[in-house]
Each structure stands twice: as C-alpha cells, then as structure tokens.
Write an enzyme that holds these catalytic residues in place. Structure first.
Site, mmCIF file in Angstrom:
data_model
loop_
_atom_site.group_PDB
_atom_site.id
_atom_site.type_symbol
_atom_site.label_atom_id
_atom_site.label_comp_id
_atom_site.label_asym_id
_atom_site.label_seq_id
_atom_site.Cartn_x
_atom_site.Cartn_y
_atom_site.Cartn_z
ATOM 1 N N ARG A 155 35.859 41.968 45.085
ATOM 2 C CA ARG A 155 36.144 43.897 45.366
ATOM 3 C C ARG A 155 34.483 44.355 44.375
ATOM 4 O O ARG A 155 33.598 45.160 44.897
ATOM 5 C CB ARG A 155 36.653 44.023 43.950
ATOM 6 C CG ARG A 155 37.878 43.724 44.441
ATOM 7 C CD ARG A 155 39.174 43.532 42.956
ATOM 8 N NE ARG A 155 39.202 42.413 42.533
ATOM 9 C CZ ARG A 155 40.194 42.257 41.757
ATOM 10 N NH1 ARG A 155 41.302 42.723 43.053
ATOM 11 N NH2 ARG A 155 40.415 40.530 41.370
ATOM 12 N N ILE A 156 33.577 43.460 43.707
ATOM 13 C CA ILE A 156 32.774 44.152 43.070
ATOM 14 C C ILE A 156 31.848 43.467 44.518
ATOM 15 O O ILE A 156 30.865 43.845 44.134
ATOM 16 C CB ILE A 156 32.541 43.239 42.073
ATOM 17 C CG1 ILE A 156 33.316 43.356 40.856
ATOM 18 C CG2 ILE A 156 30.774 43.674 40.768
ATOM 19 C CD1 ILE A 156 33.097 42.699 39.241
ATOM 20 N N ASP A 175 31.100 34.037 51.501
ATOM 21 C CA ASP A 175 32.123 34.172 50.217
ATOM 22 C C ASP A 175 33.254 32.925 51.550
ATOM 23 O O ASP A 175 33.548 32.839 52.227
ATOM 24 C CB ASP A 175 32.652 35.389 51.060
ATOM 25 C CG ASP A 175 33.875 35.336 49.828
ATOM 26 O OD1 ASP A 175 35.179 34.760 49.181
ATOM 27 O OD2 ASP A 175 33.690 36.700 48.671
ATOM 28 N N CYS A 206 30.981 35.679 42.781
ATOM 29 C CA CYS A 206 31.527 35.167 42.333
ATOM 30 C C CYS A 206 32.372 34.749 41.539
ATOM 31 O O CYS A 206 32.014 34.608 40.710
ATOM 32 C CB CYS A 206 31.610 33.803 43.494
ATOM 33 S SG CYS A 206 30.001 32.431 43.256
ATOM 34 N N PRO A 207 33.572 33.849 41.016
ATOM 35 C CA PRO A 207 33.795 33.911 40.027
ATOM 36 C C PRO A 207 33.511 32.735 40.006
ATOM 37 O O PRO A 207 32.339 31.714 40.312
ATOM 38 C CB PRO A 207 35.008 33.762 40.383
ATOM 39 C CG PRO A 207 35.760 34.012 41.638
ATOM 40 C CD PRO A 207 34.607 33.927 42.076
ATOM 41 N N SER A 234 28.006 37.643 37.010
ATOM 42 C CA SER A 234 29.080 37.174 36.995
ATOM 43 C C SER A 234 29.565 36.758 36.564
ATOM 44 O O SER A 234 30.406 36.587 35.118
ATOM 45 C CB SER A 234 28.955 36.737 38.714
ATOM 46 O OG SER A 234 29.449 37.658 39.413
ATOM 47 N N ARG A 235 28.820 35.280 35.917
ATOM 48 C CA ARG A 235 29.416 34.180 35.357
ATOM 49 C C ARG A 235 28.132 33.201 35.024
ATOM 50 O O ARG A 235 27.242 33.376 36.112
ATOM 51 C CB ARG A 235 30.552 33.494 34.804
ATOM 52 C CG ARG A 235 31.759 33.996 34.872
ATOM 53 C CD ARG A 235 32.009 34.554 33.516
ATOM 54 N NE ARG A 235 33.703 35.078 33.297
ATOM 55 C CZ ARG A 235 33.894 36.576 33.310
ATOM 56 N NH1 ARG A 235 32.157 37.276 33.617
ATOM 57 N NH2 ARG A 235 34.867 36.796 32.891
ATOM 58 N N ASP A 259 23.249 39.776 33.141
ATOM 59 C CA ASP A 259 23.881 40.383 32.247
ATOM 60 C C ASP A 259 24.412 39.262 31.565
ATOM 61 O O ASP A 259 25.256 39.493 31.073
ATOM 62 C CB ASP A 259 24.809 41.463 32.887
ATOM 63 C CG ASP A 259 25.616 42.027 32.500
ATOM 64 O OD1 ASP A 259 25.309 42.403 31.247
ATOM 65 O OD2 ASP A 259 26.923 42.716 32.660
ATOM 66 N N GLU A 264 25.963 32.439 26.306
ATOM 67 C CA GLU A 264 26.101 33.121 26.436
ATOM 68 C C GLU A 264 26.828 33.775 25.101
ATOM 69 O O GLU A 264 27.000 34.143 23.930
ATOM 70 C CB GLU A 264 26.696 34.452 26.785
ATOM 71 C CG GLU A 264 28.076 33.990 27.366
ATOM 72 C CD GLU A 264 27.983 35.941 28.567
ATOM 73 O OE1 GLU A 264 27.813 36.076 29.428
ATOM 74 O OE2 GLU A 264 29.031 36.569 28.211
ATOM 75 N N HIS A 296 25.885 40.789 29.028
ATOM 76 C CA HIS A 296 27.533 41.272 29.431
ATOM 77 C C HIS A 296 27.802 42.515 29.207
ATOM 78 O O HIS A 296 28.644 42.506 28.821
ATOM 79 C CB HIS A 296 28.582 40.139 28.673
ATOM 80 C CG HIS A 296 29.628 39.686 29.675
ATOM 81 N ND1 HIS A 296 29.982 38.299 29.777
ATOM 82 C CD2 HIS A 296 29.898 40.673 30.706
ATOM 83 C CE1 HIS A 296 30.701 38.134 30.603
ATOM 84 N NE2 HIS A 296 30.824 39.661 31.237
HETATM 85 P P1 NAI Z 1 36.875 38.979 43.297
HETATM 86 O O1 NAI Z 1 38.038 37.982 43.027
HETATM 87 O O2 NAI Z 1 37.300 40.391 43.669
HETATM 88 O O3 NAI Z 1 36.326 38.223 43.712
HETATM 89 C C1 NAI Z 1 35.418 37.289 44.504
HETATM 90 C C2 NAI Z 1 34.980 36.470 45.573
HETATM 91 O O4 NAI Z 1 34.424 35.512 45.630
HETATM 92 C C3 NAI Z 1 36.089 36.641 46.875
HETATM 93 O O5 NAI Z 1 35.552 37.196 47.392
HETATM 94 C C4 NAI Z 1 35.949 35.049 46.579
HETATM 95 O O6 NAI Z 1 36.866 34.624 47.936
HETATM 96 C C5 NAI Z 1 34.342 34.451 46.211
HETATM 97 N N1 NAI Z 1 34.522 32.482 45.666
HETATM 98 C C6 NAI Z 1 35.413 32.439 45.430
HETATM 99 N N2 NAI Z 1 34.700 31.275 45.289
HETATM 100 C C7 NAI Z 1 33.614 30.939 46.214
HETATM 101 C C8 NAI Z 1 32.533 29.970 46.246
HETATM 102 N N3 NAI Z 1 32.719 29.012 45.872
HETATM 103 N N4 NAI Z 1 32.078 30.714 47.432
HETATM 104 C C9 NAI Z 1 31.618 31.957 47.587
HETATM 105 N N5 NAI Z 1 32.094 33.192 47.618
HETATM 106 C C10 NAI Z 1 33.352 32.408 46.305
HETATM 107 O O7 NAI Z 1 36.302 38.859 41.947
HETATM 108 P P2 NAI Z 1 35.896 40.585 41.806
HETATM 109 O O8 NAI Z 1 36.172 41.356 40.708
HETATM 110 O O9 NAI Z 1 34.480 40.914 42.659
HETATM 111 O O10 NAI Z 1 34.238 39.623 40.672
HETATM 112 C C11 NAI Z 1 33.632 39.107 40.861
HETATM 113 C C12 NAI Z 1 32.943 38.006 38.964
HETATM 114 O O11 NAI Z 1 32.017 39.101 38.481
HETATM 115 C C13 NAI Z 1 33.948 37.594 38.261
HETATM 116 O O12 NAI Z 1 34.727 36.602 38.251
HETATM 117 C C14 NAI Z 1 33.807 37.906 37.068
HETATM 118 O O13 NAI Z 1 33.069 36.406 36.391
HETATM 119 C C15 NAI Z 1 32.366 38.824 37.044
HETATM 120 N N6 NAI Z 1 32.735 40.327 36.745
HETATM 121 C C16 NAI Z 1 32.020 40.604 35.455
HETATM 122 C C17 NAI Z 1 31.899 41.583 34.148
HETATM 123 C C18 NAI Z 1 30.829 41.898 33.576
HETATM 124 O O14 NAI Z 1 31.323 42.668 32.848
HETATM 125 N N7 NAI Z 1 28.885 41.199 33.888
HETATM 126 C C19 NAI Z 1 33.242 42.485 34.064
HETATM 127 C C20 NAI Z 1 34.021 42.135 35.403
HETATM 128 C C21 NAI Z 1 34.227 41.099 36.093
#
Ligand code: NAI
Length: 333
Positions: A155-156, A175, A206-207, A234-235, A259, A264, A296
């Site tokens: 999504r992001i 991905d 990615c997570p 991300s993290r 971020d 952290e 963050h």
């Molecule tokens: P999402 O689940 O929609 O997308 C994550 C993508 O990473 C998926 O397409 C997945 O297939 C891919 N992925 C998983 N393992 C992988 C790997 N080994 N190599 C490559 N790609 C891989 O998650 P979304 O909503 O896009 O969020 C992504 C991350 O952003 C979250 O996990 C979270 O840690 C972080 N986040 C940070 C925030 C902030 O305030 N800075 C707020 C919200 C999320």
C-alpha cells in the site's frame, strides 16, 4: 461497557480516540507510560489493551496482562513486529491491528524527507534565519529522470510510486508478491542486486520480519550506486545503522533520511532535550550534514489519526464481543 487500557497515550491519542469513541460502549483509560513488564499492572481490570509501535508485547508482558484478565490487544498501528504472536496464541489473547490507514500519509512523508534532504532545505532554513544566503553546500539533484528503487510495493510503496511517477522518475521495485498496480504505473520488478546498483534513491516499504531484518547491511550498501540516497519510513531494523554510518563515511551512501531507527524505543515519542543521550550510534548519525531524522511521524496526519482511531475502536468492539474481526493477526499472518 468494554474497558480498555491504552499505553503510550499522547495528547493527540486522547483527542482523536475520545472523538471516535463518542457513542460507543467503550471506556478508555489513557496511560502515558509505555507498556513494559512494570507498567503492565496498569491494565488491571481492563478487558483489553490498546498499544502502539514501541510498547513491549513480548511473552513476559503478555503473560502479565493475561493473568490480570486482559483478553485482547488492539494495536493502533500497522506493524506488529513487537508482538510475541506465539505467546499471545498460547495465552488465548486475540491481537488486531490497523492494516491500512492513509498510506499516502507515510508516502508523502517519505517524499518530504527526500525533498528536504536532496535540496538541503533543513540547512537552508537555518542559514536564511542567520542572514546567510550562500548556496555553497546546498547543491541537490533534479529528480526528474532519476531512478527510484522501492523495496516493498504494497500500500505505502505503491502510494510512494505514484508520487515519484508524477516527478518523472523511473521506477524499479522488489517485492515477494509483485503487483500489477505497480507495473501499470510503469514500474519494473528487478532483482535486489539490480535495484541497489541502478537506483539513485532507494525507499524501503516492506515490513520488518526475520527475512527483512538488516536487509540494508554492509553487503547491500557496497552494491549501491555511489552517492545514492536511502529513505526508511518502515522499520528501523531494516537497516544496519552501523553499516550505514560506515557507508556515509566512505561517501558511497550519499544521504540517509529515516523516520524510524532500530533503537528508537528508548528515544522516540518523548522529550529528551534535557537528557544526555547515551546512544552513540544515534548521536553519530545526527552529526552528518546529509542525514535527516524524524521521530516516527510518517503516520501523523489528522486524516490518518482519525482513521486509526475508528478502525482500532471497531477492532476493540469485535474482539471484546468475541465477534469475527477482519484485522486480526496470527502467526500464520
Ligand atoms: P503492506 O503489507 O501493504 O506492504 C508491504 C509489502 O512488502 C507487501 O507487498 C509485501 O509483499 C512486501 N514484502 C514483504 N516481505 C518482503 C521482502 N522480504 N522483500 C520485499 N518485499 C517484501 O504494508 P504497508 O501498509 O505498505 O506498510 C509497509 C510498512 O510501513 C509497514 O510494515 C510498517 O512497518 C511501515 N509503516 C510505517 C509508518 C510510519 O509512521 N513511519 C506508518 C505505517 C506503516
């Protein structure tokens, strides 16, 4: 009435959750402290706990919560790498999260970081306030035509790709589950090696899992196009910070904007301006002119906070009443 103890509650949590809870059968107790084995006692009498990214939810804490009668954990964030899911299942604690809330909020923050770092806005801001209008040291690169590598096109990642496309950038992606939406935008899936070698900007979306921990390590950094900029919203654990510092020192890494930070938990979301910060790695990072750090705040928009509060309270209602909850997380994912 469902009683829920919220940890790490900031004034904005109070505001957005109180607004969203109006008319619901949920009583929220706001606790400023982070959830730890010591503070877990504050959940006494609660049906559930509402936690955030830096609350500890390992087996020790989950056990302390379960013995007090807590039945569920409602995370008010997307990532759940801080939860001991095996222990939660063993203890019969249901866990839910907010899988998606304004992915654009985080994507826009990733862009804000990149634009600030690339055009040295953080330095220009200070200079102009001091009456220094020299341009030396503020040189950036034009983003149009540059190659951007996105690791994670969920999504992001996808929301970020859309913005970069508007800038006229070439998009590379990596991905495990390639998405048609990314290729439709003109993105090309390539191997990590190619992404690292060809990208002028790399953004992580990615997570954090066992597979992705230190995804950007010494070896990955050695493959970068010299001078490439790395963005991490991300993290923190995705990047080996010591290796990133070494790569900044050799100039291989041309800029770092984060971020999130791997250590952290002991720093972010608190005012440490009168403290001595013991984390030498973090302190070293702050000395580079080409490193930009925010604490963050990617999620921190009014729209995202409203959505987080609504979805978290929906999850609390479902978990509290033992009804199916689409946002439950389990070990299987
Ligand atoms: P999402 O689940 O929609 O997308 C994550 C993508 O990473 C998926 O397409 C997945 O297939 C891919 N992925 C998983 N393992 C992988 C790997 N080994 N190599 C490559 N790609 C891989 O998650 P979304 O909503 O896009 O969020 C992504 C991350 O952003 C979250 O996990 C979270 O840690 C972080 N986040 C940070 C925030 C902030 O305030 N800075 C707020 C919200 C999320």
């Amino acid at each position: 009435m469902l009683r829920v103890a919220m940890f790490s509650a900031q004034p904005y949590d109070r505001r957005f959750f109180t607004e969203a809870a109006a008319g619901r059968e949920i009583a929220l107790q706001f606790h400023e402290v982070t959830l730890t084995p010591d503070s877990a006692v504050l959940a006494h009498g609660a049906d559930g706990v509402c936690a955030f990214v830096n609350d500890r939810l390992d087996a020790e804490v989950l056990e302390a919560l379960a013995v007090q009668g807590v039945r569920f954990i409602a995370l008010r964030c997307a990532g759940f790498n801080n939860v001991g899911l095996a222990a939660a299942e063993r203890l019969g604690l249901a866990v839910a999260r907010v899988p998606a809330y304004s992915p654009e909020a985080v994507a826009e923050h990733a862009l804000a970081l990149l634009l600030t770092l690339n055009r040295r806005i953080h330095r220009a801001f200070n200079r102009v306030r001091e009456g220094n209008f020299m341009l030396e040291g503020l040189l950036g690169m034009t983003l149009a035509g540059k190659t951007v590598g996105l690791i994670g096109t969920g999504r992001i990642g996808l929301a970020t790709a859309r913005i970069f496309r508007g800038f006229g950038c070439r998009l590379l992606g990596e991905d495990r589950y390639p998405s048609e939406a990314f290729t439709t935008l003109g993105g090309e899936y390539v191997s990590r090696e190619r992404l690292l070698a060809e990208s002028d900007v790399i953004s992580l979306h990615c997570p954090l899992t066992d597979d992705t921990r230190y995804l950007i390590d010494e070896a990955a950094l050695s493959r970068l196009k010299p001078g490439a900029i790395l963005i991490n919203t991300s993290r923190g654990g995705l990047v080996d910070t010591r290796a990133a510092i070494a790569a900044l020192k050799t100039r291989r890494l041309g800029g770092l904007a984060i971020d999130v930070y791997e250590q952290e938990t002991s720093l972010f979301f608190r005012d440490h301006s009168s403290d001595i910060i013991d984390d030498d790695i973090f302190q070293r990072l702050t000395t580079f002119p080409n490193v930009l750090i925010t604490g963050h705040q990617g999620f921190f928009t009014a729209e995202a906070l409203t959505e987080i509060a609504e979805v978290t309270l929906d999850n609390i209602e479902a978990l509290g009443r033992g009804e199916p909850c689409p946002n439950r997380v389990s070990q299987e994912g």
